[in-house]
Structures are given as C-alpha cells and as structure tokens.
Motif scaffolding. Structure first.
Motif, PDB file in Angstrom:
ATOM      1  N   VAL A 124       0.859  -1.180   0.000  1.00  0.00           N
ATOM      2  CA  VAL A 124       0.000   0.000   0.000  1.00  0.00           C
ATOM      3  C   VAL A 124       0.895   1.229   0.000  1.00  0.00           C
ATOM      4  O   VAL A 124       1.819   1.336   0.796  1.00  0.00           O
ATOM      5  N   LYS A 125       0.628   2.164  -0.900  1.00  0.00           N
ATOM      6  CA  LYS A 125       1.445   3.377  -1.013  1.00  0.00           C
ATOM      7  C   LYS A 125       1.054   4.370   0.079  1.00  0.00           C
ATOM      8  O   LYS A 125      -0.096   4.465   0.478  1.00  0.00           O
ATOM      9  N   GLY A 126       2.007   5.156   0.554  1.00  0.00           N
ATOM     10  CA  GLY A 126       1.729   6.196   1.545  1.00  0.00           C
ATOM     11  C   GLY A 126       1.534   5.629   2.939  1.00  0.00           C
ATOM     12  O   GLY A 126       1.959   4.530   3.257  1.00  0.00           O
ATOM     13  N   LYS A 127       0.874   6.427   3.773  1.00  0.00           N
ATOM     14  CA  LYS A 127       0.623   5.998   5.148  1.00  0.00           C
ATOM     15  C   LYS A 127      -0.437   4.898   5.162  1.00  0.00           C
ATOM     16  O   LYS A 127      -1.506   5.048   4.590  1.00  0.00           O
ATOM     17  N   ASP A 170      -6.354   1.330   7.749  1.00  0.00           N
ATOM     18  CA  ASP A 170      -7.241   0.201   7.479  1.00  0.00           C
ATOM     19  C   ASP A 170      -8.092   0.446   6.245  1.00  0.00           C
ATOM     20  O   ASP A 170      -8.342  -0.472   5.463  1.00  0.00           O
ATOM     21  N   MET A 171      -8.532   1.701   6.055  1.00  0.00           N
ATOM     22  CA  MET A 171      -9.371   2.015   4.901  1.00  0.00           C
ATOM     23  C   MET A 171      -8.588   1.851   3.595  1.00  0.00           C
ATOM     24  O   MET A 171      -9.077   1.247   2.638  1.00  0.00           O
ATOM     25  N   MET A 172      -7.351   2.355   3.558  1.00  0.00           N
ATOM     26  CA  MET A 172      -6.531   2.203   2.348  1.00  0.00           C
ATOM     27  C   MET A 172      -6.188   0.744   2.112  1.00  0.00           C
ATOM     28  O   MET A 172      -6.143   0.280   0.971  1.00  0.00           O
ATOM     29  N   ASP A 173      -5.955   0.033   3.195  1.00  0.00           N
ATOM     30  CA  ASP A 173      -5.606  -1.379   3.090  1.00  0.00           C
ATOM     31  C   ASP A 173      -6.757  -2.188   2.500  1.00  0.00           C
ATOM     32  O   ASP A 173      -6.558  -3.010   1.604  1.00  0.00           O
ATOM     33  N   CYS A 174      -7.977  -1.961   2.970  1.00  0.00           N
ATOM     34  CA  CYS A 174      -9.111  -2.730   2.454  1.00  0.00           C
ATOM     35  C   CYS A 174      -9.422  -2.347   1.007  1.00  0.00           C
ATOM     36  O   CYS A 174      -9.813  -3.192   0.204  1.00  0.00           O
TER      37      CYS A 174
END
Length: 92
Positions: A33-36, A39-43
C-alpha cells in the motif's frame, strides 16, 4: 481477508456459517500500500487486487482436518510443556 495472526478465525467461521465464501489471502501478497497505511486504504487495496484477479486464496481446512491437526500437534505441545516444568523443578 488477510491471514494475519489468529484474529481472522472467529470472523471466518461466522461468515462460513452464514453461507458466505470468504477469500483468505496471505498478508505478504497484499502489503504494497502506497503512503501511510490505514485500514481504509488497506481494504481498498485488497479489494482492487481481488477485482483484478491477483489474489489467490489460502487453504482453509474443513472441520475434520482441523481436528486431526490438533490431535497430531498435541503430543509435541505436551513434550514442550513437560520440559518447561522440568526446568522449573530443577531451578526450585
């Protein structure tokens, strides 16, 4: 779902009991996953990889196989526990 630790098991059993077919994937295949990382970006990343067909499911054993694994692993855990207790007795 990511296969990280043992936290996924109760949710996996609940989903299977409600006749859903969850896909369990190894966490090392979904960690870019790019950036910080949140959980939301991960999902969202996992959903994107799944929609592109880039994720393969992990083996989810049936109840019989899981029970057989526990029976096979139990003697080794007893030996490990016994050696720990022997060390405690020797120390005392």
């Amino acid at each position: 779902m990511q296969n990280t630790g043992r936290y996924f098991r109760p949710l996996l059993v609940l989903l299977q009991a409600n006749e859903l077919n969850p896909l369990l994937v190894n966490g090392k295949y979904t960690k870019d996953v790019k950036g910080k990382k949140t959980d939301m970006m991960d999902c969202q990343w996992i959903q994107k990889l799944h929609s592109l067909g880039m994720l393969g499911g992990s083996l989810i054993p049936d109840l019989f196989t899981e029970t057989l694994r526990q029976y096979c692993r139990h003697p080794s855990s007893l030996v490990a526990d016994a050696s720990g207790y022997i060390n405690k007795m020797q120390k005392a």
